[in-house]
Scaffold this active site. Structure first.
Site, short mmCIF file in Angstrom:
data_model
loop_
_atom_site.label_atom_id
_atom_site.label_comp_id
_atom_site.label_asym_id
_atom_site.label_seq_id
_atom_site.Cartn_x
_atom_site.Cartn_y
_atom_site.Cartn_z
N LYS A 9 -12.80 82.08 -15.31
CA LYS A 9 -12.20 82.33 -13.47
C LYS A 9 -10.80 83.41 -14.27
O LYS A 9 -10.74 84.02 -14.82
CB LYS A 9 -11.23 81.26 -13.78
CG LYS A 9 -11.86 79.32 -13.12
CD LYS A 9 -11.03 78.47 -13.02
CE LYS A 9 -11.44 77.21 -12.30
NZ LYS A 9 -10.71 76.11 -12.83
N TYR A 49 -16.65 76.14 -4.25
CA TYR A 49 -15.90 75.07 -3.93
C TYR A 49 -15.45 73.75 -2.62
O TYR A 49 -14.69 72.85 -2.50
CB TYR A 49 -14.60 75.27 -5.00
CG TYR A 49 -13.53 75.50 -5.91
CD1 TYR A 49 -14.58 74.45 -7.22
CD2 TYR A 49 -13.74 76.57 -6.30
CE1 TYR A 49 -14.67 74.83 -8.02
CE2 TYR A 49 -13.62 76.82 -8.18
CZ TYR A 49 -13.58 75.56 -9.46
OH TYR A 49 -13.52 75.93 -9.75
N PHE A 57 -5.44 70.85 -2.49
CA PHE A 57 -5.07 72.39 -3.65
C PHE A 57 -6.28 73.59 -3.22
O PHE A 57 -6.29 74.11 -3.54
CB PHE A 57 -5.31 72.19 -4.92
CG PHE A 57 -6.44 71.06 -5.34
CD1 PHE A 57 -8.10 71.90 -5.63
CD2 PHE A 57 -6.51 69.64 -5.47
CE1 PHE A 57 -9.30 70.96 -5.33
CE2 PHE A 57 -7.16 69.14 -6.28
CZ PHE A 57 -8.98 69.94 -5.93
N ARG A 85 -18.43 70.54 -20.92
CA ARG A 85 -16.96 69.92 -20.14
C ARG A 85 -16.00 69.39 -21.58
O ARG A 85 -14.80 69.70 -21.28
CB ARG A 85 -17.42 68.48 -19.54
CG ARG A 85 -18.66 68.59 -18.12
CD ARG A 85 -17.58 68.93 -17.42
NE ARG A 85 -16.55 68.59 -16.51
CZ ARG A 85 -15.55 68.91 -15.69
NH1 ARG A 85 -15.98 69.83 -14.95
NH2 ARG A 85 -14.63 67.42 -15.09
N THR A 91 -8.98 69.29 -16.86
CA THR A 91 -8.35 69.77 -15.72
C THR A 91 -7.19 70.70 -15.96
O THR A 91 -6.94 71.55 -15.73
CB THR A 91 -8.50 69.39 -14.49
OG1 THR A 91 -10.26 68.16 -14.57
CG2 THR A 91 -7.99 69.86 -12.70
N ARG A 102 -8.77 74.92 -22.08
CA ARG A 102 -8.22 74.93 -21.31
C ARG A 102 -6.85 74.81 -21.64
O ARG A 102 -5.68 75.25 -21.57
CB ARG A 102 -8.78 73.30 -20.27
CG ARG A 102 -9.21 74.05 -18.92
CD ARG A 102 -9.76 72.95 -18.55
NE ARG A 102 -10.62 73.38 -17.15
CZ ARG A 102 -11.28 73.29 -16.25
NH1 ARG A 102 -11.77 71.44 -16.72
NH2 ARG A 102 -12.30 73.35 -15.36
N ASN A 112 -6.58 77.27 -15.36
CA ASN A 112 -7.24 77.08 -16.06
C ASN A 112 -8.20 77.33 -17.09
O ASN A 112 -9.00 76.78 -17.50
CB ASN A 112 -7.28 75.09 -16.34
CG ASN A 112 -8.73 75.51 -14.66
OD1 ASN A 112 -8.74 76.24 -14.54
ND2 ASN A 112 -8.86 74.13 -14.34
N HIS A 115 -14.64 77.71 -15.84
CA HIS A 115 -14.92 76.27 -15.28
C HIS A 115 -16.54 75.57 -15.84
O HIS A 115 -17.22 76.17 -15.88
CB HIS A 115 -15.16 76.22 -13.42
CG HIS A 115 -16.34 75.66 -13.48
ND1 HIS A 115 -16.18 74.48 -12.05
CD2 HIS A 115 -17.89 76.12 -12.70
CE1 HIS A 115 -16.64 74.24 -11.69
NE2 HIS A 115 -18.32 74.38 -12.03
N GLU A 126 -24.78 74.98 -8.71
CA GLU A 126 -24.04 75.84 -8.58
C GLU A 126 -24.92 76.83 -9.28
O GLU A 126 -23.99 78.49 -9.44
CB GLU A 126 -22.87 75.62 -9.87
CG GLU A 126 -22.07 74.60 -8.85
CD GLU A 126 -20.28 73.88 -9.69
OE1 GLU A 126 -20.75 74.28 -10.68
OE2 GLU A 126 -20.02 73.09 -9.83
N1 UDP Z 1 -7.33 71.32 -9.33
C1 UDP Z 1 -5.64 72.04 -9.29
N2 UDP Z 1 -5.06 71.08 -8.48
C2 UDP Z 1 -5.45 70.12 -8.47
C3 UDP Z 1 -7.07 69.25 -8.91
C4 UDP Z 1 -7.87 71.35 -9.28
O1 UDP Z 1 -5.39 73.79 -8.69
O2 UDP Z 1 -4.43 69.22 -8.22
C5 UDP Z 1 -8.33 73.24 -9.59
C6 UDP Z 1 -8.61 73.41 -10.25
O3 UDP Z 1 -8.23 75.18 -10.85
C7 UDP Z 1 -10.09 72.96 -11.26
C8 UDP Z 1 -10.45 73.13 -9.56
O4 UDP Z 1 -9.04 73.27 -8.69
O5 UDP Z 1 -10.53 73.36 -12.41
C9 UDP Z 1 -11.35 72.05 -9.50
O6 UDP Z 1 -11.00 71.12 -9.52
P1 UDP Z 1 -12.10 69.95 -10.47
O7 UDP Z 1 -11.03 68.32 -10.26
O8 UDP Z 1 -13.41 70.10 -9.57
O9 UDP Z 1 -12.20 69.98 -11.89
P2 UDP Z 1 -13.07 70.45 -13.33
O10 UDP Z 1 -13.73 70.39 -12.62
O11 UDP Z 1 -12.54 72.13 -13.10
O12 UDP Z 1 -12.11 69.96 -14.33
MG MG Z 2 -14.78 69.98 -10.99
#
Ligand code: UDP
Ligand code: MG
Length: 138
Positions: A9, A49, A57, A85, A91, A102, A112, A115, A126
């Site tokens: 990112k 997204y 968010f 993952r 996250t 992360r 973080n 992705h 994606e």
């Molecule tokens: N994110 C955020 N606030 C939240 C949850 C997610 O800013 O409360 C952002 C964060 O950058 C995250 C992305 O949105 O990586 C996508 O969210 P997701 O729940 O899909 O998390 P990920 O799959 O990336 O762990």
């Molecule tokens: Mg996600």
């Protein structure tokens, strides 16, 4: 062999972590089969997204993701989706396990660093969002 999409990112690029993230994946048996730098517009970040549209968010996230260049890559390997993952961690960097990308490098739940696709359907969407077939090694 499973494929997944990962992104360094804009915060990760800014922190000069591109090599570090790719090395982590390669050291853990994943193979890079597609790779490029992109500068997403706000619209393009919103499209990527789209599943999060309407969440609290979403606005901040898509502004962040379009704030600077990101490095997108296709990774291949057995169980690639789950393995990426696991290497990323939760996250929220504060909740991510020790040694994960992360936890090590993330600033907060939004910034973080990395992705990774969360399942086969999202990986397909994606990868297709960023890569033409000709840009993926076979
Ligand atoms: N994110 C955020 N606030 C939240 C949850 C997610 O800013 O409360 C952002 C964060 O950058 C995250 C992305 O949105 O990586 C996508 O969210 P997701 O729940 O899909 O998390 P990920 O799959 O990336 O762990
Ligand atoms: Mg996600």
């Amino acid at each position: 062999m499973e494929k997944t999409l990962s992104i360094v990112k804009p915060d990760g690029v800014e922190k000069r972590l591109v090599g570090e993230v790719i090395k982590r994946f390669e050291d853990n048996g994943l193979k890079v089969i597609g790779l490029k730098m992109v500068a997403m517009s706000k619209r393009e970040a919103e499209g990527f997204y789209a599943v999060h549209r309407g969440k609290s968010f979403f606005e901040s996230l898509t502004t962040f993701m379009s704030s600077g260049p990101a490095v997108v890559m296709v990774l291949e390997g057995d169980n690639a989706i789950e393995r990426v993952r696991d290497l990323m961690g939760a996250t929220d960097p504060q909740e991510a396990a020790k040694g994960t990308l992360r936890r090590q490098f993330g600033s907060n739940i939004e910034r973080n660093v990395v992705h990774g696709s969360d399942g086969p359907d999202t990986a397909g969407f994606e990868i297709g969002y960023f890569f033409h077939a000709l840009e993926i090694a076979r």
